[in-house]
Design a protein around this motif. Sequence first.
Motif, mmCIF file in Angstrom:
data_model
loop_
_atom_site.group_PDB
_atom_site.id
_atom_site.type_symbol
_atom_site.label_atom_id
_atom_site.label_comp_id
_atom_site.label_asym_id
_atom_site.label_seq_id
_atom_site.Cartn_x
_atom_site.Cartn_y
_atom_site.Cartn_z
ATOM 1 N N MET A 1 -47.022 -73.749 -10.167
ATOM 2 C CA MET A 1 -48.218 -72.986 -9.376
ATOM 3 C C MET A 1 -47.344 -72.523 -8.365
ATOM 4 O O MET A 1 -46.890 -73.123 -7.497
ATOM 5 N N ASN A 2 -47.345 -71.169 -7.909
ATOM 6 C CA ASN A 2 -46.633 -70.592 -6.704
ATOM 7 C C ASN A 2 -47.825 -70.134 -5.892
ATOM 8 O O ASN A 2 -48.947 -70.392 -6.153
ATOM 9 N N LYS A 3 -47.333 -69.502 -4.791
ATOM 10 C CA LYS A 3 -48.310 -69.313 -3.740
ATOM 11 C C LYS A 3 -49.216 -68.265 -4.067
ATOM 12 O O LYS A 3 -50.396 -68.424 -3.735
ATOM 13 N N SER A 4 -48.724 -67.227 -4.664
ATOM 14 C CA SER A 4 -49.578 -66.216 -5.042
ATOM 15 C C SER A 4 -50.692 -66.524 -6.173
ATOM 16 O O SER A 4 -51.871 -66.075 -6.060
ATOM 17 N N GLU A 5 -50.095 -67.571 -6.970
ATOM 18 C CA GLU A 5 -51.145 -68.138 -7.999
ATOM 19 C C GLU A 5 -52.085 -68.956 -7.290
ATOM 20 O O GLU A 5 -53.329 -68.984 -7.461
ATOM 21 N N LEU A 6 -51.857 -69.818 -6.258
ATOM 22 C CA LEU A 6 -52.867 -70.589 -5.482
ATOM 23 C C LEU A 6 -53.840 -69.733 -4.726
ATOM 24 O O LEU A 6 -54.781 -70.314 -4.750
ATOM 25 N N VAL A 7 -53.143 -68.657 -4.223
ATOM 26 C CA VAL A 7 -54.088 -67.860 -3.336
ATOM 27 C C VAL A 7 -55.023 -67.275 -4.329
ATOM 28 O O VAL A 7 -56.342 -67.226 -4.198
ATOM 29 N N ALA A 8 -54.799 -66.794 -5.544
ATOM 30 C CA ALA A 8 -55.852 -66.457 -6.579
ATOM 31 C C ALA A 8 -56.808 -67.380 -6.934
ATOM 32 O O ALA A 8 -58.076 -66.976 -7.072
ATOM 33 N N ALA A 9 -56.373 -68.420 -7.252
ATOM 34 C CA ALA A 9 -57.165 -69.571 -7.668
ATOM 35 C C ALA A 9 -58.108 -69.900 -6.382
ATOM 36 O O ALA A 9 -59.331 -70.191 -6.456
ATOM 37 N N ILE A 10 -57.692 -69.908 -5.189
ATOM 38 C CA ILE A 10 -58.507 -70.195 -3.980
ATOM 39 C C ILE A 10 -59.835 -69.075 -3.900
ATOM 40 O O ILE A 10 -60.985 -69.286 -3.630
ATOM 41 N N ALA A 11 -59.345 -67.679 -4.120
ATOM 42 C CA ALA A 11 -59.966 -66.653 -4.243
ATOM 43 C C ALA A 11 -61.150 -66.808 -5.148
ATOM 44 O O ALA A 11 -62.326 -66.636 -5.064
ATOM 45 N N THR A 12 -60.786 -67.153 -6.446
ATOM 46 C CA THR A 12 -61.748 -67.396 -7.618
ATOM 47 C C THR A 12 -62.642 -68.482 -7.202
ATOM 48 O O THR A 12 -63.923 -68.394 -7.384
ATOM 49 N N ASP A 13 -62.206 -69.686 -6.527
ATOM 50 C CA ASP A 13 -63.290 -70.863 -6.361
ATOM 51 C C ASP A 13 -63.982 -70.671 -5.386
ATOM 52 O O ASP A 13 -65.229 -71.115 -5.223
ATOM 53 N N THR A 14 -63.571 -69.792 -4.576
ATOM 54 C CA THR A 14 -64.291 -69.726 -3.135
ATOM 55 C C THR A 14 -65.252 -68.345 -3.058
ATOM 56 O O THR A 14 -66.043 -68.191 -2.069
ATOM 57 N N ASP A 15 -65.133 -67.375 -3.982
ATOM 58 C CA ASP A 15 -65.766 -65.910 -3.922
ATOM 59 C C ASP A 15 -65.304 -65.293 -2.481
ATOM 60 O O ASP A 15 -65.842 -64.354 -2.050
ATOM 61 N N LEU A 16 -64.058 -65.609 -2.222
ATOM 62 C CA LEU A 16 -63.368 -64.758 -1.181
ATOM 63 C C LEU A 16 -62.337 -63.685 -1.553
ATOM 64 O O LEU A 16 -62.040 -63.873 -2.819
ATOM 65 N N SER A 17 -61.985 -62.746 -0.963
ATOM 66 C CA SER A 17 -61.048 -61.995 -1.528
ATOM 67 C C SER A 17 -59.722 -62.401 -1.433
ATOM 68 O O SER A 17 -59.582 -63.455 -0.600
ATOM 69 N N LYS A 18 -58.634 -61.998 -2.320
ATOM 70 C CA LYS A 18 -57.503 -62.512 -2.155
ATOM 71 C C LYS A 18 -56.917 -62.278 -0.793
ATOM 72 O O LYS A 18 -55.969 -63.502 -0.197
ATOM 73 N N ALA A 19 -56.987 -61.551 0.046
ATOM 74 C CA ALA A 19 -56.409 -61.286 1.233
ATOM 75 C C ALA A 19 -57.221 -62.094 2.107
ATOM 76 O O ALA A 19 -56.325 -62.967 3.159
ATOM 77 N N ASP A 20 -58.318 -62.513 2.131
ATOM 78 C CA ASP A 20 -58.935 -63.679 2.993
ATOM 79 C C ASP A 20 -58.496 -65.134 2.670
ATOM 80 O O ASP A 20 -58.131 -65.856 3.523
ATOM 81 N N ALA A 21 -58.089 -65.196 1.320
ATOM 82 C CA ALA A 21 -57.640 -66.720 0.790
ATOM 83 C C ALA A 21 -56.346 -66.794 1.247
ATOM 84 O O ALA A 21 -55.928 -67.811 1.732
ATOM 85 N N ALA A 22 -55.661 -65.598 1.259
ATOM 86 C CA ALA A 22 -54.125 -65.694 1.794
ATOM 87 C C ALA A 22 -54.074 -66.132 3.163
ATOM 88 O O ALA A 22 -53.329 -67.019 3.677
ATOM 89 N N ARG A 23 -55.051 -65.463 4.078
ATOM 90 C CA ARG A 23 -54.952 -65.934 5.489
ATOM 91 C C ARG A 23 -55.540 -67.140 5.708
ATOM 92 O O ARG A 23 -55.069 -67.886 6.525
#
Length: 93
Positions: A1-23
Motif C-alpha cells: 500500500m502506498n500513500k495514495s492508496e492509504l489516503v483513498a482507504a482513509i477517505a472511504t472509511d471516514t466519509d472524508l474527501s480525498k483532499a481532507d484525508a490527505a491533509r
Amino acid sequence: MNKSELVAAIATDTDLSKADAARALDSVLENLTRTLARGESVQLSGFGNLSVASRAERVGRNPSTGEQLTIKASKAVKFTAGKALKDAVNAPA
C-alpha cells in the motif's frame, strides 16, 4: 500500500474527501516526525511505539574493497509493535 492508496482507504472509511484525508494523514506524519525529532517517543495504543535509539560510532568494512571505515554515530527510529497489531498479523488467514 502506498500513500495514495492509504489516503483513498482513509477517505472511504471516514466519509472524508480525498483532499481532507490527505491533509489529515500529512498532519499525523508531520506531528510524528516533529515529536521524534525532539527525541520523544510516540505511543499508539493497540498499534505500537515509536522511539529514537542512538547508535554508537562503529567500524565497518567497504564490501567492494574490504577497507575498514568508521561509521559515524547516529540516531534511528525504532518501532515496537503492540499486542493488537502482533495478534492481527499472526491471525490465521
